[in-house]
Design a protein around this motif. Sequence first.
Motif, PDB file in Angstrom:
ATOM      1  N   LYS A 315       0.833  -1.207   0.000  1.00  0.00           N
ATOM      2  CA  LYS A 315       0.000   0.000   0.000  1.00  0.00           C
ATOM      3  C   LYS A 315       0.869   1.259   0.000  1.00  0.00           C
ATOM      4  O   LYS A 315       2.029   1.221   0.408  1.00  0.00           O
ATOM      5  N   ASN A 316       0.279   2.372  -0.426  1.00  0.00           N
ATOM      6  CA  ASN A 316       0.958   3.669  -0.341  1.00  0.00           C
ATOM      7  C   ASN A 316       0.724   4.214   1.067  1.00  0.00           C
ATOM      8  O   ASN A 316      -0.143   5.057   1.306  1.00  0.00           O
ATOM      9  N   ILE A 317       1.519   3.721   2.008  1.00  0.00           N
ATOM     10  CA  ILE A 317       1.295   4.013   3.430  1.00  0.00           C
ATOM     11  C   ILE A 317       1.556   5.480   3.748  1.00  0.00           C
ATOM     12  O   ILE A 317       0.830   6.100   4.523  1.00  0.00           O
ATOM     13  N   GLY A 318       2.575   6.047   3.117  1.00  0.00           N
ATOM     14  CA  GLY A 318       2.879   7.458   3.354  1.00  0.00           C
ATOM     15  C   GLY A 318       1.701   8.349   3.021  1.00  0.00           C
ATOM     16  O   GLY A 318       1.373   9.291   3.766  1.00  0.00           O
ATOM     17  N   LEU A 319       1.028   8.062   1.923  1.00  0.00           N
ATOM     18  CA  LEU A 319      -0.131   8.860   1.505  1.00  0.00           C
ATOM     19  C   LEU A 319      -1.317   8.621   2.439  1.00  0.00           C
ATOM     20  O   LEU A 319      -2.063   9.549   2.762  1.00  0.00           O
ATOM     21  N   MET A 320      -1.472   7.389   2.902  1.00  0.00           N
ATOM     22  CA  MET A 320      -2.544   7.089   3.861  1.00  0.00           C
ATOM     23  C   MET A 320      -2.361   7.910   5.135  1.00  0.00           C
ATOM     24  O   MET A 320      -3.314   8.511   5.639  1.00  0.00           O
ATOM     25  N   LEU A 347       7.470   0.441   8.799  1.00  0.00           N
ATOM     26  CA  LEU A 347       6.256   1.233   9.031  1.00  0.00           C
ATOM     27  C   LEU A 347       6.581   2.502   9.807  1.00  0.00           C
ATOM     28  O   LEU A 347       6.128   3.598   9.434  1.00  0.00           O
ATOM     29  N   SER A 348       7.362   2.387  10.850  1.00  0.00           N
ATOM     30  CA  SER A 348       7.700   3.570  11.663  1.00  0.00           C
ATOM     31  C   SER A 348       8.482   4.605  10.859  1.00  0.00           C
ATOM     32  O   SER A 348       8.370   5.810  11.103  1.00  0.00           O
ATOM     33  N   ASN A 349       9.239   4.147   9.854  1.00  0.00           N
ATOM     34  CA  ASN A 349      10.000   5.066   9.000  1.00  0.00           C
ATOM     35  C   ASN A 349       9.105   5.920   8.098  1.00  0.00           C
ATOM     36  O   ASN A 349       9.565   6.909   7.511  1.00  0.00           O
ATOM     37  N   GLN A 350       7.841   5.519   7.976  1.00  0.00           N
ATOM     38  CA  GLN A 350       6.893   6.296   7.167  1.00  0.00           C
ATOM     39  C   GLN A 350       6.438   7.570   7.880  1.00  0.00           C
ATOM     40  O   GLN A 350       5.847   8.456   7.263  1.00  0.00           O
ATOM     41  N   PHE A 351       6.713   7.651   9.161  1.00  0.00           N
ATOM     42  CA  PHE A 351       6.263   8.794   9.956  1.00  0.00           C
ATOM     43  C   PHE A 351       7.395   9.800  10.128  1.00  0.00           C
ATOM     44  O   PHE A 351       8.570   9.430  10.186  1.00  0.00           O
ATOM     45  N   SER A 352       7.028  11.071  10.241  1.00  0.00           N
ATOM     46  CA  SER A 352       8.025  12.116  10.472  1.00  0.00           C
ATOM     47  C   SER A 352       8.252  12.270  11.974  1.00  0.00           C
ATOM     48  O   SER A 352       7.533  11.691  12.797  1.00  0.00           O
ATOM     49  N   LEU A 353       9.213  13.094  12.322  1.00  0.00           N
ATOM     50  CA  LEU A 353       9.525  13.326  13.730  1.00  0.00           C
ATOM     51  C   LEU A 353       8.387  14.039  14.457  1.00  0.00           C
ATOM     52  O   LEU A 353       8.298  13.996  15.685  1.00  0.00           O
TER      53      LEU A 353
END
Length: 403
Positions: A315-320, A347-353
């Motif tokens: 899936k395009n997790i970043g866009l989700m 998965l955690s790398n898809q999130f920003s700080l």
Amino acid sequence: MGGLNTLNDWLNYQKNLHFKKIDLGLERVTEVYKKLFPKGVLFQVITVAGTNGKGSTVAFIDSIYQQSNFKVGKFSSPHILKYNERFVINGIQATDRKICSAFNKIEQVREKTSLTYFEFSTLAALIIFDLEKVDVAVLEVGMGGRLDSVNIVDNNVSVITNIDIDHVDYLGNTRELIGFEKAGIMRKNTPCICADTHPPTSINQHAHQINAQLEFVKQRYTGDIGLISKHQQQNAATAILTVQKLNKTLPINTTEIKTGIKYVKLNARFQIETIHNKTFIFDVAHNAAAVKVLSAELAKQKSPTIAIFSALKDKNIGLMINKISMIINQWLLVPLNVSRAISMQTLSNQFSLDHNIQICNDMQDAINHSINDKQYQRIVIFGSFYVVANALKILTPFMKNNK
């Protein structure tokens, strides 16, 4: 067959029978279908395809027919808690015994033809509905449409809901390509209802090419409906137009339509439950378009919110995440025990700080954390059918106690 005594035995057998888990194409399954139904099925068929809104539209159609004197079969996927959810006759799930009996019939005729797990379930649905002598079957496409096993049956009405980007490895990476795959469920001189408000040109083109009777849903249903989402209003309007196309064969009156829409059960589609004095929202949103809709619904009422979330790696997790991040105050990330699951590190790398994330050991850990955290009153659980299913397995007993 020896050794295949229970439903679990059969399902485990099917998972390893075919060399590919997903193998789109109709040649193999059509071969078996023709042995089982040499003259085709006797009941009316409604086939529903689309990226989002399929399950809800199927549920609305099914609910309308349940108010009538007609017998209705509903085939949907994936299931949330129990495999039997896939086969429903007049609101009642098929028993293990009926499903196993259907599998046995398939096994007896398929000989050397290899079938996937989903192809087995499609054929089983048709066998069960035939034995139950349903008047109409509502069949939800698994993936795409043109090459999905549900498309072996010539329908009396086809339905195409919202079209968006998903399953790009199988269906293409543009709405035009995906639209063409969905349009494959249309039939010559047969009604097709399209609910997409901005449909790809490939839908119109294919309808014109094969002379399908394509009609678009022009306005949403605004009657008495528990779900006020405009997307559910669109799905309800689609269902109403669909059943009206079969009125000559299966006449439905206005009261039956209104009652069916009003009392429909939409499990895991913005399903709201009060558990331990907190508001839990279960939603199977598993692509960017569906998450955008979920975000809009959550935004209608401001409340500090925890998300229990995971997704499949394709899936395009970043866009989700981007579509809903303004609504979520804390993210609880949970691992999924399936082959397409994403690792917690990835998965955690898809999130920003800027995001407040916490990696949990499992779903029970995430639920415990969300209930014990006094800051948050609202918990939304989404990202995949698997995420919602895992949560409901734990929380359903508490929901029953609250009612």
